[in-house]
Design an enzyme around this catalytic site. Structure first.
Site, PDB file in Angstrom:
ATOM      1  N   ASP A   1       0.877  -1.161   0.000  1.00 39.71           N
ATOM      2  CA  ASP A   1       0.000   0.000   0.000  1.00 39.71           C
ATOM      3  C   ASP A   1       0.927   1.226   0.000  1.00 39.71           C
ATOM      4  O   ASP A   1       2.119   1.105   0.287  1.00 39.71           O
ATOM      5  CB  ASP A   1      -0.870  -0.039   1.266  1.00 39.71           C
ATOM      6  CG  ASP A   1      -1.705   1.210   1.433  1.00 39.71           C
ATOM      7  OD1 ASP A   1      -2.352   1.617   0.452  1.00 39.71           O
ATOM      8  OD2 ASP A   1      -1.704   1.784   2.541  1.00 39.71           O
ATOM      9  N   LEU A   2       0.417   2.397  -0.348  1.00 37.21           N
ATOM     10  CA  LEU A   2       1.271   3.591  -0.417  1.00 37.21           C
ATOM     11  C   LEU A   2       1.123   4.486   0.827  1.00 37.21           C
ATOM     12  O   LEU A   2       2.040   4.595   1.644  1.00 37.21           O
ATOM     13  CB  LEU A   2       0.925   4.400  -1.673  1.00 37.21           C
ATOM     14  CG  LEU A   2       1.671   5.717  -1.849  1.00 37.21           C
ATOM     15  CD1 LEU A   2       3.151   5.478  -2.112  1.00 37.21           C
ATOM     16  CD2 LEU A   2       1.071   6.524  -3.010  1.00 37.21           C
ATOM     17  N   ASP A   3      -0.075   5.095   0.942  1.00 36.56           N
ATOM     18  CA  ASP A   3      -0.305   6.069   2.013  1.00 36.56           C
ATOM     19  C   ASP A   3      -0.294   5.377   3.376  1.00 36.56           C
ATOM     20  O   ASP A   3      -1.078   4.463   3.613  1.00 36.56           O
ATOM     21  CB  ASP A   3      -1.666   6.763   1.804  1.00 36.56           C
ATOM     22  CG  ASP A   3      -1.707   7.570   0.504  1.00 36.56           C
ATOM     23  OD1 ASP A   3      -0.761   8.336   0.272  1.00 36.56           O
ATOM     24  OD2 ASP A   3      -2.667   7.421  -0.267  1.00 36.56           O
TER      25      ASP A   3
ATOM     26  N   THR B   1       1.383  10.360   3.749  1.00 37.86           N
ATOM     27  CA  THR B   1       0.616  11.395   3.061  1.00 37.86           C
ATOM     28  C   THR B   1      -0.709  11.674   3.769  1.00 37.86           C
ATOM     29  O   THR B   1      -1.389  12.641   3.424  1.00 37.86           O
ATOM     30  CB  THR B   1       0.337  10.982   1.604  1.00 37.86           C
ATOM     31  OG1 THR B   1       0.095   9.590   1.605  1.00 37.86           O
ATOM     32  CG2 THR B   1       1.483  11.308   0.692  1.00 37.86           C
TER      33      THR B   1
ATOM     34  N   LYS C   1      -8.946   6.808   5.959  1.00 39.14           N
ATOM     35  CA  LYS C   1      -7.731   6.076   5.583  1.00 39.14           C
ATOM     36  C   LYS C   1      -8.065   4.853   4.725  1.00 39.14           C
ATOM     37  O   LYS C   1      -8.913   4.047   5.106  1.00 39.14           O
ATOM     38  CB  LYS C   1      -6.928   5.672   6.818  1.00 39.14           C
ATOM     39  CG  LYS C   1      -6.276   6.880   7.456  1.00 39.14           C
ATOM     40  CD  LYS C   1      -5.239   6.511   8.487  1.00 39.14           C
ATOM     41  CE  LYS C   1      -4.583   7.781   9.013  1.00 39.14           C
ATOM     42  NZ  LYS C   1      -3.841   7.561  10.238  1.00 39.14           N
TER      43      LYS C   1
ATOM     44  N   SER D   1      -2.485   0.583  -4.495  1.00 36.47           N
ATOM     45  CA  SER D   1      -2.994   1.748  -3.764  1.00 36.47           C
ATOM     46  C   SER D   1      -4.331   2.240  -4.312  1.00 36.47           C
ATOM     47  O   SER D   1      -4.585   2.144  -5.507  1.00 36.47           O
ATOM     48  CB  SER D   1      -1.968   2.884  -3.865  1.00 36.47           C
ATOM     49  OG  SER D   1      -2.521   4.105  -3.431  1.00 36.47           O
ATOM     50  N   ALA D   2      -5.142   2.804  -3.429  1.00 38.20           N
ATOM     51  CA  ALA D   2      -6.426   3.395  -3.841  1.00 38.20           C
ATOM     52  C   ALA D   2      -6.225   4.784  -4.444  1.00 38.20           C
ATOM     53  O   ALA D   2      -7.134   5.354  -5.036  1.00 38.20           O
ATOM     54  CB  ALA D   2      -7.345   3.514  -2.635  1.00 38.20           C
TER      55      ALA D   2
ATOM     56  N   LYS E   1     -10.927  -1.246  -1.882  1.00 37.14           N
ATOM     57  CA  LYS E   1     -10.671  -2.095  -0.721  1.00 37.14           C
ATOM     58  C   LYS E   1     -11.850  -1.923   0.238  1.00 37.14           C
ATOM     59  O   LYS E   1     -12.330  -0.802   0.357  1.00 37.14           O
ATOM     60  CB  LYS E   1      -9.370  -1.678  -0.007  1.00 37.14           C
ATOM     61  CG  LYS E   1      -8.116  -1.754  -0.882  1.00 37.14           C
ATOM     62  CD  LYS E   1      -6.932  -1.058  -0.210  1.00 37.14           C
ATOM     63  CE  LYS E   1      -5.749  -0.959  -1.155  1.00 37.14           C
ATOM     64  NZ  LYS E   1      -4.598  -0.231  -0.609  1.00 37.14           N
TER      65      LYS E   1
ATOM     66  N   GLU F   1       0.125  -3.328   4.551  1.00 35.99           N
ATOM     67  CA  GLU F   1      -1.021  -2.404   4.613  1.00 35.99           C
ATOM     68  C   GLU F   1      -1.138  -1.726   5.975  1.00 35.99           C
ATOM     69  O   GLU F   1      -0.797  -2.326   6.984  1.00 35.99           O
ATOM     70  CB  GLU F   1      -2.306  -3.228   4.436  1.00 35.99           C
ATOM     71  CG  GLU F   1      -2.986  -3.103   3.121  1.00 35.99           C
ATOM     72  CD  GLU F   1      -3.572  -1.730   2.836  1.00 35.99           C
ATOM     73  OE1 GLU F   1      -3.682  -0.904   3.751  1.00 35.99           O
ATOM     74  OE2 GLU F   1      -3.935  -1.496   1.676  1.00 35.99           O
ATOM     75  N   ASP F   2      -1.671  -0.501   6.004  1.00 34.58           N
ATOM     76  CA  ASP F   2      -1.916   0.149   7.299  1.00 34.58           C
ATOM     77  C   ASP F   2      -3.402   0.317   7.589  1.00 34.58           C
ATOM     78  O   ASP F   2      -3.762   0.790   8.664  1.00 34.58           O
ATOM     79  CB  ASP F   2      -1.240   1.531   7.347  1.00 34.58           C
ATOM     80  CG  ASP F   2      -1.941   2.534   6.451  1.00 34.58           C
ATOM     81  OD1 ASP F   2      -2.302   2.160   5.311  1.00 34.58           O
ATOM     82  OD2 ASP F   2      -2.139   3.678   6.882  1.00 34.58           O
TER      83      ASP F   2
HETATM   84  C1  BG6 Z   1      -5.610   6.047  -0.112  1.00 31.89           C
HETATM   85  C2  BG6 Z   1      -5.644   6.919   1.125  1.00 31.89           C
HETATM   86  O1  BG6 Z   1      -4.356   5.473  -0.272  1.00 31.89           O
HETATM   87  O2  BG6 Z   1      -5.908   6.833  -1.271  1.00 31.89           O
HETATM   88  C3  BG6 Z   1      -6.975   7.635   1.230  1.00 31.89           C
HETATM   89  O3  BG6 Z   1      -5.428   6.109   2.267  1.00 31.89           O
HETATM   90  C4  BG6 Z   1      -7.253   8.408  -0.049  1.00 31.89           C
HETATM   91  O4  BG6 Z   1      -6.958   8.485   2.344  1.00 31.89           O
HETATM   92  C5  BG6 Z   1      -7.182   7.469  -1.255  1.00 31.89           C
HETATM   93  O5  BG6 Z   1      -8.522   9.016   0.007  1.00 31.89           O
HETATM   94  C6  BG6 Z   1      -7.409   8.181  -2.584  1.00 31.89           C
HETATM   95  O6  BG6 Z   1      -6.352   9.067  -2.816  1.00 31.89           O
HETATM   96  P1  BG6 Z   1      -6.280  10.134  -3.982  1.00 31.89           P
HETATM   97  O7  BG6 Z   1      -4.820  10.517  -3.996  1.00 31.89           O
HETATM   98  O8  BG6 Z   1      -6.697   9.450  -5.252  1.00 31.89           O
HETATM   99  O9  BG6 Z   1      -7.182  11.250  -3.623  1.00 31.89           O
HETATM  100 MG    MG Z   2      -2.785   3.144   3.523  1.00 37.48          MG
END
Ligand code: BG6
Ligand code: MG
Length: 218
Positions: free
Chosen positions: A10-12, A18, A46, A115-116, A146, A170-171
Site C-alpha cells: 500500500d502507499l499512504d 501522506t 484512511k 494503492s487506492a 478495498k 497495509e496500514d
Molecule cells: C488512499 C488513502 O491510499 O488513497 C486515502 O489512504 C485516499 O486516504 C485514497 O482518500 C485516494 O487518494 P487520492 O490521492 O486518489 O485522492
Molecule cells: Mg494506507
C-alpha cells in the site's frame, strides 16, 4: 514464474505519510463549508477512495450538496493536496522502507504497489521510488475499492504470480481485509488491536527484521 513470492505495498501510511496532507486538505474543505473536521474523524478516510472520503466528510458536517458541487469540491481538494505532494522529497519515505526494498532486491523478489490513490505514480516519482517498483496498481485501475481484493489481484497478475504467493503490506483495516480475501499473506503496519485481522502486525516498517522476511520467502 507462477510460484514465485512477491510483495504488494500500500502507499499512504506504509511507504509515505501522506495522510497528514490528505487531512489538511479535507479539514480546509470542511472549514470552508462551515464545520470542523478532527484528526479522529479523519481516521475514517484512511484507505478509502477520494469520492467515498467526500461522502464521509459531508456526512460528518451533515451537509447535502448537488453532484455538480461535489465534483467541484473533489477537484478543489485534490488541487490543495497536490500542492503538498509537490513539496515531497525522498526525506518523506517512512523509516524501514528502504531497508525492506533493498532486502527484496537483493533476494530478487518482485514488488508492486497496490494503492487506492489516483496520485500514486506522482507521489512515488516525487520520493524517487517509482522506477524500483515492478508494477503499479492505483486508483485509476480499479473499479472496486478495498476491502474488495481487486487491487491486489491485479497486482498479482501484473507480477505474474499466484495470489497465494503474495505478501501484502497495509496500514488500513480495509486493506488487510482485501489481502485476506485475495488469499494473500497480510502484514499490518500500525496498532495490533486495530489490525487484528492481519497475519502479522508491526508498529512500523522499521520493525520488520531480515530473519522474519527470510522465513516468509522460504
Ligand atoms: C488512499 C488513502 O491510499 O488513497 C486515502 O489512504 C485516499 O486516504 C485514497 O482518500 C485516494 O487518494 P487520492 O490521492 O486518489 O485522492
Ligand atoms: Mg494506507
Amino acid at each position: 514464474m507462477k510460484n514465485e513470492k512477491a510483495f504488494i505495498f500500500d502507499l499512504d501510511g506504509v511507504i509515505v505519510d501522506t495522510a497528514k496532507y490528505h487531512y489538511l486538505a479535507w479539514k480546509n474543505l470542511a472549514n470552508s463549508l462551515g464545520f470542523d473536521f478532527t484528526e479522529e474523524q479523519n481516521e475514517q478516510l484512511k484507505g478509502v477512495s477520494r469520492v467515498k472520503s467526500l461522502e464521509i466528510l459531508l456526512g460528518v458536517g451533515k451537509v447535502n450538496l448537488s453532484e455538480e458541487k461535489k465534483e467541484a469540491l473533489l477537484k478543489e481538494k485534490n488541487k490543495e493536496y497536490l500542492a503538498y505532494v509537490n513539496t515531497m522529497t525522498s526525506a518523506e519515505i517512512l523509516p524501514g522502507v528502504n531497508k525492506l526494498l533493498q532486502f527484496l532486491e537483493a533476494n530478487k523478489i518482485k514488488f508492486a504497489l497496490g494503492s487506492a490513490s489516483k496520485n500514486a505514480p506522482l507521489i512515488l516519482e516525487k520520493v524517487g521510488l517509482l522506477k524500483r517498483f515492478h508494477a503499479i496498481v492505483d486508483g485509476n485501475d480499479v473499479t472496486k475499492a478495498k476491502p474488495d481484493p481487486e487491487v491486489f489481484l491485479i497486482g498479482a497478475k501484473k507480477l505474474n504470480t499466484a495470489p497465494e504467493n503474495c505478501i501484502v503490506v497495509e496500514d488500513a483495516i480495509a486493506g488487510i481485509q482485501a489481502a485476506n480475501s485475495a488469499k494473500m499473506t497480510s502484514i499490518g503496519i500500525g496498532d495490533k488491536t486495530v489490525l487484528s485481522e492481519a497475519d502479522y502486525v508491526f508498529e512500523s516498517m522499521n520493525e520488520i527484521t531480515s530473519d522474519f522476511l527470510q522465513n516468509l520467502i522460504n
